[in-house]
Design an enzyme around this catalytic site. Structure first.
Site, PDB file in Angstrom:
ATOM      1  N   GLY A  78      -5.141  -4.296  -4.801  1.00  0.00           N
ATOM      2  CA  GLY A  78      -4.989  -5.671  -4.470  1.00  0.00           C
ATOM      3  C   GLY A  78      -6.410  -6.390  -4.186  1.00  0.00           C
ATOM      4  O   GLY A  78      -7.245  -5.609  -3.886  1.00  0.00           O
TER       5      GLY A  78
ATOM      6  N   MET B 292      -9.459 -12.117   2.289  1.00  0.00           N
ATOM      7  CA  MET B 292     -10.289 -11.200   3.151  1.00  0.00           C
ATOM      8  C   MET B 292     -10.907 -10.178   2.609  1.00  0.00           C
ATOM      9  O   MET B 292     -11.786  -9.726   3.345  1.00  0.00           O
ATOM     10  CB  MET B 292      -9.253 -10.807   4.479  1.00  0.00           C
ATOM     11  N   GLY B 293     -10.570  -9.573   1.494  1.00  0.00           N
ATOM     12  CA  GLY B 293     -11.009  -8.551   0.750  1.00  0.00           C
ATOM     13  C   GLY B 293     -10.287  -7.910   0.046  1.00  0.00           C
ATOM     14  O   GLY B 293      -9.572  -8.485  -0.820  1.00  0.00           O
TER      15      GLY B 293
ATOM     16  N   VAL C 201      -7.975  -4.245  -1.416  1.00  0.00           N
ATOM     17  CA  VAL C 201      -7.232  -3.126  -0.962  1.00  0.00           C
ATOM     18  C   VAL C 201      -7.135  -2.067  -1.817  1.00  0.00           C
ATOM     19  O   VAL C 201      -7.074  -2.253  -3.247  1.00  0.00           O
ATOM     20  CB  VAL C 201      -5.880  -3.606  -0.799  1.00  0.00           C
TER      21      VAL C 201
ATOM     22  N   ASP D 253       0.686 -15.783   7.622  1.00  0.00           N
ATOM     23  CA  ASP D 253       0.694 -16.087   6.234  1.00  0.00           C
ATOM     24  C   ASP D 253       1.829 -15.412   5.777  1.00  0.00           C
ATOM     25  O   ASP D 253       1.607 -14.522   4.784  1.00  0.00           O
ATOM     26  CB  ASP D 253      -0.792 -15.421   5.819  1.00  0.00           C
TER      27      ASP D 253
END
Length: 186
Positions: A18, A22-23, A25, A165
């Site tokens: 993913g 934010m970053g 995965v 979210d």
């Protein structure tokens, strides 16, 4: 960048699963405990401000204390060579968003026409759609999912955490198609 096949601290990154705001995965193997985890690497610079880093760790610690069957568990947070990360339970089934997208693609390929669905249930948005030719998700399944997600969110609220979210991309489905809430404000 792509880091599959590399080591990150005591983790071996095996597959990118993913990417978000934010970053990134990764599915990873925690080498010291020989277990599979989901490892979220926070984009460098994203948490560069000291206040952001403090908030990140505060929220991650709060999430790590939570244990509920409808919430993806946070195993640890930390930093390796200046890059912050979160290790979480690995959920193999993919996201609700992916599931709905695959249902839409299957439906569209069978119908060879655009989906002109009408949104019937909006919590979480888009969970149950009624295309002109049938359901993508059976109503009883959609109702069960919404009920399980609501119980998990209620548990979060009871522990002072508000999911900021909540959307199908932040609901993971396990191998038994049971929904688990993840990514709650971290």
């Amino acid at each position: 960048g792509e880091r599959v096949g590399t080591r990150f601290g005591r983790y071996e990154l095996t597959e990118r699963i993913g990417r978000g705001a934010m970053g990134v995965v990764y599915r990873a193997r925690q080498t010291d405990l020989d277990r599979t985890v989901a490892l979220k690497l926070i984009t460098p610079g994203r948490t560069g401000v000291e206040a952001d880093v403090a908030r990140f760790y505060s929220e991650a610690r709060a999430a790590a204390r939570l244990r509920h069957p409808g919430i993806v568990g946070v195993l640890e947070v930390g930093e390796v060579d200046g890059q912050h990360y979160i290790a979480m339970d690995y959920v193999a089934g993919g996201s609700l968003s992916d599931h709905l997208r695959s249902q839409t693609l299957d439906s569209e390929s069978r119908l060879s026409q655009a989906d002109d669905s009408v949104l019937l249930l909006t919590a979480p948005a888009g969970l149950w759609r009624k295309p002109s030719t049938g359901n993508q998700v059976e109503p009883d399944v959609a109702a069960r999912w919404v009920s399980e997600i609501a119980r998990a969110v209620e548990f979060l609220h009871g522990h002072g955490i508000v999911h900021r979210d909540l959307k199908p991309a932040n609901i993971l489905l396990d191998d038994d198609h049971r929904p688990l809430v993840t990514d709650f404000g971290l």
